[in-house]
Design a protein around this motif. Structure first.
Motif, short mmCIF file in Angstrom:
data_model
loop_
_atom_site.label_atom_id
_atom_site.label_comp_id
_atom_site.label_asym_id
_atom_site.label_seq_id
_atom_site.Cartn_x
_atom_site.Cartn_y
_atom_site.Cartn_z
N LEU A 14 33.51 23.02 20.04
CA LEU A 14 34.51 22.60 19.05
C LEU A 14 34.31 23.37 17.75
CD1 LEU A 14 34.15 18.76 19.62
CD2 LEU A 14 36.33 20.00 19.83
N PRO A 15 35.35 23.45 16.92
CA PRO A 15 35.13 23.98 15.57
C PRO A 15 34.31 23.00 14.74
CG PRO A 15 37.40 23.19 15.82
CD PRO A 15 36.75 23.06 17.17
N HIS A 17 36.01 20.10 11.29
CA HIS A 17 36.66 18.79 11.42
C HIS A 17 35.64 17.74 11.80
CE1 HIS A 17 40.84 19.51 10.81
NE2 HIS A 17 40.94 20.44 11.73
N ALA A 18 36.07 16.49 11.69
CA ALA A 18 35.18 15.37 12.00
C ALA A 18 34.63 15.45 13.42
CB ALA A 18 35.92 14.05 11.80
N HIS A 19 35.47 15.86 14.36
CA HIS A 19 35.05 15.83 15.76
C HIS A 19 33.83 16.74 15.99
CE1 HIS A 19 36.69 15.62 20.18
NE2 HIS A 19 35.40 15.39 20.12
N THR A 75 42.89 19.51 25.55
CA THR A 75 43.14 20.90 26.00
C THR A 75 41.92 21.48 26.71
OG1 THR A 75 44.71 21.23 24.19
CG2 THR A 75 43.79 23.22 25.18
N PHE A 76 40.71 21.13 26.26
CA PHE A 76 39.50 21.63 26.95
C PHE A 76 39.55 21.23 28.44
CE2 PHE A 76 36.06 21.75 23.33
CZ PHE A 76 36.93 22.44 22.51
N ARG A 100 42.34 22.88 30.53
CA ARG A 100 41.99 24.28 30.82
C ARG A 100 40.89 24.36 31.90
NH1 ARG A 100 42.16 27.73 25.10
NH2 ARG A 100 44.34 27.29 24.65
N ARG A 102 37.78 8.26 23.44
CA ARG A 102 37.55 7.45 22.22
C ARG A 102 38.61 7.81 21.19
NH1 ARG A 102 38.08 11.03 18.71
NH2 ARG A 102 36.74 12.79 18.60
N THR A 133 40.20 11.24 10.66
CA THR A 133 39.44 11.84 9.57
C THR A 133 38.98 10.78 8.58
OG1 THR A 133 40.62 13.91 9.81
CG2 THR A 133 39.65 13.47 7.65
N SER A 180 48.60 19.09 18.09
CA SER A 180 48.65 20.23 18.99
C SER A 180 47.24 20.75 19.23
CB SER A 180 49.52 21.32 18.33
OG SER A 180 49.69 22.40 19.19
N ASP A 186 49.54 23.16 27.64
CA ASP A 186 48.21 23.54 27.18
C ASP A 186 47.78 22.73 25.96
OD1 ASP A 186 45.82 24.99 27.08
OD2 ASP A 186 46.70 26.56 25.83
N PHE A 187 48.66 22.62 24.97
CA PHE A 187 48.28 22.01 23.70
C PHE A 187 48.67 20.52 23.59
CE2 PHE A 187 48.63 26.59 22.30
CZ PHE A 187 47.26 26.76 22.13
N ASN A 236 47.81 29.40 11.96
CA ASN A 236 48.47 29.71 13.25
C ASN A 236 48.89 28.47 14.05
OD1 ASN A 236 45.99 28.88 14.22
ND2 ASN A 236 45.31 30.92 14.84
N LYS A 269 56.32 27.43 17.78
CA LYS A 269 56.23 28.34 18.94
C LYS A 269 57.63 28.64 19.46
CE LYS A 269 51.55 26.91 20.24
NZ LYS A 269 50.87 27.99 19.51
C1 MCA Z 1 45.35 28.03 18.68
N1 MCA Z 1 46.70 28.16 18.64
C2 MCA Z 1 47.24 26.94 18.62
C3 MCA Z 1 46.17 26.05 18.61
N2 MCA Z 1 45.01 26.73 18.64
N3 MCA Z 1 48.53 26.55 18.62
C4 MCA Z 1 48.77 25.24 18.58
N4 MCA Z 1 47.78 24.31 18.57
C5 MCA Z 1 46.48 24.68 18.57
N5 MCA Z 1 45.50 23.76 18.53
C6 MCA Z 1 47.53 29.36 18.67
C7 MCA Z 1 46.75 30.63 18.53
O1 MCA Z 1 46.75 30.98 17.17
C8 MCA Z 1 47.56 31.61 19.36
O2 MCA Z 1 48.73 31.96 18.66
C9 MCA Z 1 48.00 30.77 20.51
O3 MCA Z 1 48.06 29.43 19.99
C10 MCA Z 1 47.10 30.81 21.71
O4 MCA Z 1 45.78 30.72 21.28
P1 MCA Z 1 44.58 30.42 22.26
O5 MCA Z 1 43.70 31.58 22.31
O6 MCA Z 1 45.08 29.85 23.52
O7 MCA Z 1 43.88 29.25 21.45
P2 MCA Z 1 42.36 29.02 21.32
O8 MCA Z 1 41.78 29.91 20.29
O9 MCA Z 1 41.77 29.01 22.68
O10 MCA Z 1 42.33 27.54 20.69
C11 MCA Z 1 42.78 26.44 21.40
C12 MCA Z 1 41.78 25.29 21.20
C13 MCA Z 1 41.57 25.10 19.69
C14 MCA Z 1 40.47 25.65 21.87
C15 MCA Z 1 42.36 24.06 21.83
O11 MCA Z 1 42.82 24.85 19.06
C16 MCA Z 1 40.58 24.05 19.37
O12 MCA Z 1 39.37 24.28 19.38
N6 MCA Z 1 41.02 22.81 19.06
C17 MCA Z 1 40.15 21.73 18.68
C18 MCA Z 1 40.69 21.02 17.49
C19 MCA Z 1 39.74 19.99 16.93
O13 MCA Z 1 38.53 20.14 16.91
N7 MCA Z 1 40.28 18.88 16.43
C20 MCA Z 1 39.52 17.82 15.89
C21 MCA Z 1 40.17 17.27 14.66
P3 MCA Z 1 49.20 33.47 18.53
O14 MCA Z 1 49.27 33.95 19.95
O15 MCA Z 1 50.53 33.35 17.86
O16 MCA Z 1 48.15 34.10 17.70
S1 MCA Z 1 39.21 15.83 14.10
C22 MCA Z 1 40.15 14.57 14.66
O17 MCA Z 1 41.20 14.76 15.16
C23 MCA Z 1 39.73 13.15 14.66
C24 MCA Z 1 38.73 12.76 13.65
C25 MCA Z 1 39.21 12.84 16.05
O18 MCA Z 1 39.61 11.80 16.60
O19 MCA Z 1 38.45 13.65 16.59
#
Ligand code: MCA
Ligand code: AMP
Length: 513
Positions: free
Chosen positions: A203-204, A207-209, A251-252, A255, A299, A303, A403, A435-436, A467, A472
């Protein structure tokens, strides 16, 4: 007074050789290695004049150094403000103007783009790369170390996390040491984390996660993390046999399920997969169980609150639900008149507990709108509680799109689109995306008869928005559907375009193709 959060996460193991991070190049960083780096960095921050309550903002690639900076802020009592690495300089400018950090740390590659942003906000710009590059790198090993953690109480602020607002203005959620500590302790216990655990961390960490749920829980338990720079299916499949647990967004899991190499055997060494940040489809849950013989534990959190509910570790992990309130967390479902609904009915979820934040930075009115005087936080999520006490999220009252686990506030995107030449108005919606989970679609109405210049609009959107917020797909309509009150009917748009990501090659007149 001590610094309970820092002591719990790292201080207590400052001399331990137990592994903390397993890095992609094969190196391992122990708890004592990390504590050493943190002491140096903390010394640097204090010598630079940062005091308890000052802010430090970071937009850096994921790295052990970035984790050390977070921990150094906790050590110094400095409020840590992590920023999504996808944010554009325009977006960063808002956060640093609002939070006025004394220091902004960025990756070396982004330094030029952020120099003016830092200067205008009165922040010192420093750099920290994932590859031993950057002006702060030397400080990790050579700054005069700070001997002791700065004393902090549970009520002292630890971090700001910005969450977008319905008006398009992001709000800085103020999280206290007590908020983070209570969630770390509760989740460690609820999910049975121990020093034997190895968490696959993809994960990044802005963020909280990825930061609080993953890192804080593992460190509290004394476990280790396989530290990946981000999610890549290949890297995760390679690492799975060495891990015991993984935390992910849906999404993980979709995929992984798309990959035939992901088998029951490959997942056999894992004791726990958790999912959150976005709804996990019951279908994904079921496919995962059929493939691996393991039930994903879903779960629910935010934030502003950290984690609120969890399916049981021991007991039925029920697909489509987010389980029960965590120990110490109260959850109620309310109707519009402020009364609790009957069991099984849908209403607004409100939560209260030691996990609930202190308010929004310098926004007392916003805080009062969402945080009731009795301490309950109005989540904006609609839910219900069944007869076995499982909580289900059935929808959202707040107008957000989620997303790939990232939140997008349509208003922010609409404001930008509305300001573009040739655009009369816009509506931004989220529709199913394989995917998203949800994908962003912009519906535009042109000004006059000529079509807007879609290439120019897309270029502006790219320059201004991170991004994951960028639409899209774009659609041009003659008028937006409205109800008799004149309100745009987004529900109708979501229905009309529900299949757009499945029917991309079909006849619809989409702009910019
Ligand atoms: C990347 N892109 C996205 C996303 N991520 N578009 C929409 N939604 C996204 N989440 C864009 C890219 O810029 C690229 O655009 C195209 O989509 C394809 O990228 P791809 O290589 O497939 O994406 P990736 O780099 O593999 O990333 C996808 C991901 C990532 C792994 C799912 O978004 C991710 O790590 N998400 C985790 C988010 C997270 O940690 N959330 C926690 C929030 P282009 O082709 O135009 O460049 S904390 C929270 O919510 C609370 C507290 C909780 O309950 O946890
Ligand atoms: P944020 O705090 O801004 O990252 O997003 C929190 C929001 O994500 C919540 O208010 C929910 O709408 C959503 N969310 C988080 N976890 C879940 C989940 N397991 N199921 C459904 N929605 C979730």
């Amino acid at each position: 007074m001590t610094n309970s959060l820092y002591d719990t996460l790292l201080g207590a193991r400052a001399h331990s050789d137990a592994p903390l991070l397993h890095l992609p190049d094969g190196a391992t960083l122990s708890y004592s290695d990390m504590a050493g780096r943190v002491a140096h960095l903390s010394g640097y921050l204090r010598a630079a004049g940062l005091e308890k309550g000052d802010r430090l903002a970071m937009q850096c690639p994921k790295s052990p150094q970035a984790l050390a900076l977070y921990l150094a802020c906790l050590h110094s009592g400095v409020i840590f403000l992590p920023l999504n690495t996808s944010y554009t300089p325009d977006e960063i400018a808002y956060f640093v103007q609002d939070a006025s950090p004394k220091i902004l740390v960025t990756g070396p590659a982004a330094a030029d783009a952020l120099r003016d942003v830092a200067r205008d906000a009165g922040a010192t710009l420093l750099t920290l790369g994932a590859d031993e590059q950057g002006s702060l790198t030397d400080a990790l090993t050579s700054a005069q170390p700070a001997p002791d953690a700065v004393a902090c109480s549970a009520d002292d602020l630890a971090c700001f996390l910005y969450t977008s607002g319905t008006t398009g203005r992001s709000k800085g959620a103020m999280l206290t040491q007590g908020n983070l500590l209570s969630n770390a302790l509760t989740l460690t216990d609820t999910w049975a984390f121990t020093a034997d655990d190895v968490l696959l961390h993809a994960l990044p960490i802005f963020h909280a996660h990825g930061l609080f749920v993953a890192c804080n829980v593992v460190m509290n338990a004394g476990g280790a993390m396989i530290w990946l720079p981000g999610f890549s299916t290949e890297a995760v499949l390679d690492a799975l046999p060495r891990a015991t647990t993984m935390m992910g967004v849906p999404t993980f899991y979709t995929r992984l399920l798309d990959e035939p190499r992901f088998t029951r055997d490959l997942a056999g060494h894992m004791r726990l997969f958790t999912s959150g940040s976005a709804p996990l489809l019951a279908e994904t849950h079921d496919q995962f169980s059929a493939r691996t013989g393991q039930a994903i534990l879903e779960r629910y959190g935010m934030t502003e609150t950290g984690m609120n509910t969890s399916n049981p570790y021991d007991g039925e992990r029920r697909a489509g639900t987010v389980g029960f309130p965590l120990t110490g967390v109260e959850l109620r479902v309310m109707d519009q008149s402020g009364q609790e609904v009957a069991q099984g009915e849908t209403g607004m979820i409100e939560v209260r507990g030691p996990n609930v934040f202190k308010g929004y930075w310098q926004m007392p009115e916003k805080t009062a709108e969402e945080l009731r005087a009795d301490g309950f936080f109005i989540t904006g999520d609609l839910g219900q509680i069944d007869s076995d006490s499982y909580v289900t999220i059935v929808g959202r009252e707040k107008d957000i799109i989620i997303s790939g686990g990232y939140n997008i506030y349509p208003k922010e995107v609409e404001q930008l689109l509305d300001a573009q030449p040739g655009v009369k108005e816009s509506a931004v919606i989220g529709v199913p995306h394989a995917d998203f989970g949800e994908g962003v679609v912009a519906v535009l109405v042109a000004e006059g008869t000529a079509s807007p210049d879609m290439e120019a609009i897309k270029a502006t959107v790219k320059a201004k928005l991170a991004n994951f917020k960028r639409p899209k797909e774009y659609i041009i309509l003659e008028a937006l559907p409205r109800n008799t009150m004149g309100k745009v009917q987004k529900k109708a748009l979501r229905t009309d375009y529900a299949d757009i990501f499945q029917t991309l090659d079909h006849s619809m007149s989409r702009a910019g193709e």
